[in-house]
Design a protein around this motif. Structure first.
Motif, mmCIF file in Angstrom:
data_model
loop_
_atom_site.group_PDB
_atom_site.id
_atom_site.type_symbol
_atom_site.label_atom_id
_atom_site.label_comp_id
_atom_site.label_asym_id
_atom_site.label_seq_id
_atom_site.Cartn_x
_atom_site.Cartn_y
_atom_site.Cartn_z
ATOM 1 N N ARG A 144 8.385 -1.002 14.092
ATOM 2 C CA ARG A 144 6.995 -0.793 14.037
ATOM 3 C C ARG A 144 6.804 0.649 13.866
ATOM 4 N NH1 ARG A 144 1.577 -2.997 16.837
ATOM 5 N NH2 ARG A 144 2.254 -4.843 15.918
ATOM 6 N N ALA A 145 7.482 1.406 14.799
ATOM 7 C CA ALA A 145 7.458 3.079 14.916
ATOM 8 C C ALA A 145 7.733 3.746 13.518
ATOM 9 C CB ALA A 145 7.904 3.453 16.075
ATOM 10 N N ALA A 146 8.811 3.015 13.083
ATOM 11 C CA ALA A 146 9.509 3.660 11.720
ATOM 12 C C ALA A 146 8.728 3.206 10.561
ATOM 13 C CB ALA A 146 10.930 3.153 11.704
ATOM 14 N N VAL A 147 8.376 1.923 10.508
ATOM 15 C CA VAL A 147 7.908 1.317 9.209
ATOM 16 C C VAL A 147 6.360 1.068 9.145
ATOM 17 C CG1 VAL A 147 8.035 -0.731 7.533
ATOM 18 C CG2 VAL A 147 10.009 0.050 8.787
ATOM 19 N N GLY A 148 5.650 0.935 10.298
ATOM 20 C CA GLY A 148 4.278 0.520 10.280
ATOM 21 C C GLY A 148 3.630 1.574 9.709
ATOM 22 N N PRO A 149 3.597 2.811 10.042
ATOM 23 C CA PRO A 149 2.718 3.993 8.862
ATOM 24 C C PRO A 149 3.328 3.983 7.753
ATOM 25 C CG PRO A 149 3.825 5.032 10.990
ATOM 26 C CD PRO A 149 4.322 3.717 10.990
ATOM 27 N N VAL A 150 4.140 3.445 7.163
ATOM 28 C CA VAL A 150 4.843 3.673 5.861
ATOM 29 C C VAL A 150 3.955 2.619 5.239
ATOM 30 C CG1 VAL A 150 6.673 3.429 4.112
ATOM 31 C CG2 VAL A 150 6.856 4.707 6.089
ATOM 32 N N LEU A 151 3.803 1.358 5.859
ATOM 33 C CA LEU A 151 3.034 0.271 5.200
ATOM 34 C C LEU A 151 1.713 0.732 5.079
ATOM 35 C CD1 LEU A 151 4.665 -2.902 6.946
ATOM 36 C CD2 LEU A 151 4.840 -2.128 4.584
ATOM 37 N N SER A 152 1.207 1.285 6.168
ATOM 38 C CA SER A 152 -0.449 1.705 5.845
ATOM 39 C C SER A 152 -0.619 2.586 4.912
ATOM 40 C CB SER A 152 -0.685 2.326 7.559
ATOM 41 O OG SER A 152 -0.526 1.277 8.337
ATOM 42 N N GLY A 153 0.412 3.643 4.700
ATOM 43 C CA GLY A 153 0.079 4.653 3.616
ATOM 44 C C GLY A 153 0.224 3.806 2.241
ATOM 45 N N LEU A 154 1.249 2.933 2.199
ATOM 46 C CA LEU A 154 1.352 2.267 0.971
ATOM 47 C C LEU A 154 0.349 1.396 0.567
ATOM 48 C CD1 LEU A 154 5.296 1.050 1.068
ATOM 49 C CD2 LEU A 154 4.192 2.994 -0.401
ATOM 50 N N GLN A 155 -0.377 0.942 1.595
ATOM 51 C CA GLN A 155 -1.670 0.155 1.345
ATOM 52 C C GLN A 155 -2.816 0.987 0.912
ATOM 53 O OE1 GLN A 155 -2.727 -2.324 4.655
ATOM 54 N NE2 GLN A 155 -4.132 -3.360 3.698
ATOM 55 N N SER A 156 -2.730 1.964 1.220
ATOM 56 C CA SER A 156 -3.813 3.108 0.994
ATOM 57 C C SER A 156 -3.777 3.730 -0.461
ATOM 58 C CB SER A 156 -4.124 3.988 1.841
ATOM 59 O OG SER A 156 -3.206 4.859 2.131
ATOM 60 N N LEU A 157 -2.374 3.591 -0.955
ATOM 61 C CA LEU A 157 -2.236 4.231 -2.242
ATOM 62 C C LEU A 157 -2.873 3.341 -3.449
ATOM 63 C CD1 LEU A 157 -0.367 6.639 -3.439
ATOM 64 C CD2 LEU A 157 1.421 5.100 -3.585
ATOM 65 N N PRO A 158 -3.374 3.854 -4.304
ATOM 66 C CA PRO A 158 -3.736 3.269 -5.689
ATOM 67 C C PRO A 158 -2.596 2.579 -6.073
ATOM 68 C CG PRO A 158 -5.032 5.443 -5.316
ATOM 69 C CD PRO A 158 -3.901 5.309 -4.363
ATOM 70 N N SER A 159 -2.928 1.524 -6.644
ATOM 71 C CA SER A 159 -1.669 0.698 -7.329
ATOM 72 C C SER A 159 -1.367 1.299 -8.767
ATOM 73 C CB SER A 159 -2.197 -0.900 -7.500
ATOM 74 O OG SER A 159 -2.347 -1.399 -6.519
ATOM 75 N N VAL A 160 -2.391 1.852 -9.314
ATOM 76 C CA VAL A 160 -2.252 2.513 -10.641
ATOM 77 C C VAL A 160 -1.126 3.562 -10.568
ATOM 78 C CG1 VAL A 160 -4.095 4.218 -10.396
ATOM 79 C CG2 VAL A 160 -3.368 3.402 -12.687
ATOM 80 N N ALA A 161 -1.063 4.438 -9.437
ATOM 81 C CA ALA A 161 -0.100 5.480 -9.370
ATOM 82 C C ALA A 161 1.461 4.811 -9.663
ATOM 83 C CB ALA A 161 -0.180 5.969 -7.869
#
Length: 314
Positions: A144-161
């Protein structure tokens, strides 16, 4: 005087007064218990029969049909009022002509099926990847400490990127489409499951461990059922991200090998300066999104809520 005050206070609190006869107290206690049982029965009661089909159709189908009719009326009034030129605001009949033309040419269902098949297959792959990933993130503190922030960042990234790098990495093919869908949907599915697991009462987990439900058995019989409402919300959001990601990929990346989906139909309408075709593509994209929600997610959500006593069967 002191004894009188005590009797009054006891009466206010619902306790029998000092001089009350035994038969009266017994009768009153019986009525109180009967009232309590009636109230609990009323809370637990569920109507035995289902509503007639006509009533169900009127209650569920009439409101959305009325809303669609209202939109069409306002749309036609705006066309008659000439608030915008015809090449910017087509009439409903002009969009309907696009529908009939596509149907006669046999391409209408092809447009829909090309996108729906990709979207559903990509969503199923996102489900297969996001579910174990969400379990791992929720149950292992280091992950969670390693991957959790990455998942939150990916979720906020627009898919078109993700479309340009996916095209460069994989080329103009279906693999590129599925890669964009996975990158857009997996974080939503995983984060939805993590949120659902975080909301599980600790008592459930302790009871499961006491009964020997640990490891995979605990995840199957305790964690997943208890986290189902939050997980279902993540699935709905995951489908929304899958559909948006696919539309972005189809609009940007075009190739004869990819066929013509709804996103490509929208882009073709822009290239041809056909606002009627653009509106047709928008309405079809919206129609598919609403249909998937009504046919899959809404019945599943009602079943989950009903199983938890949160929805009365009618």
């Amino acid at each position: 005087m002191a004894s009188t005050d005590t009797g009054v206070d006891a009466d206010k609190n619902g306790s029998p007064a000092a001089g009350e006869p035994e038969d009266t107290r017994s009768t009153r206690d019986t009525h109180d218990l009967a009232g309590l049982e009636a109230g609990l029965d009323a809370l637990d009661s569920v109507p035995a029969g289902r509503a007639p089909l006509r009533e169900t159709l009127v209650r569920k189908a009439l409101p959305p049909l009325a809303a669609v009719a209202l939109v069409l009326v306002i749309w036609q009034l705006l066309v008659w009022a000439e608030v915008a030129p015809e090449y910017k605001l087509p009439s409903p009949s002009g969009v309907w002509d696009e529908v009939t033309d596509a149907w006669r040419q046999g391409t209408l269902l092809d447009y829909i099926w090309t996108s729906v098949s990709r979207g559903l297959l990509g969503f199923l792959m996102a489900l297969a990847i996001g579910t174990p990933l969400g379990l791992l993130v929720a149950r292992v503190r280091f992950v969670r400490a390693a991957v959790g922030p990455v998942l939150s960042g990916l979720q906020s990234l627009p898919s078109v990127a993700w479309v340009p790098p996916a095209v460069l990495w994989l080329g103009l093919n279906n693999s590129m489409m599925y890669a964009v869908i996975l990158l857009g949907a997996v974080p939503s599915v995983a984060n939805g499951l993590v949120a659902g697991i975080d909301q599980i009462p600790p008592l459930y987990l302790r009871a499961g461990r006491t009964l020997g439900a640990t490891g995979p058995r605990g995840a199957r019989h305790i964690v997943m059922p208890a986290a189902l409402p939050g997980y279902l919300a993540g699935l709905k959001q995951g489908w929304a991200f899958s559909w948006r990601s696919l539309m972005a990929a189809e609009i940007i990346a075009s190739s004869p090998d990819l066929g013509v989906g709804l996103g490509q139909l929208l882009e073709n309408g822009r290239n041809n300066a056909s606002i009627s075709q653009v509106f047709l593509a928008i309405f079809l994209i919206l129609l598919v999104g609403v249909a998937i929600d009504l046919l899959i997610f809404s019945p599943l959500e009602r079943r989950v809520l009903r199983g938890r006593g949160l929805l009365v069967t009618r």
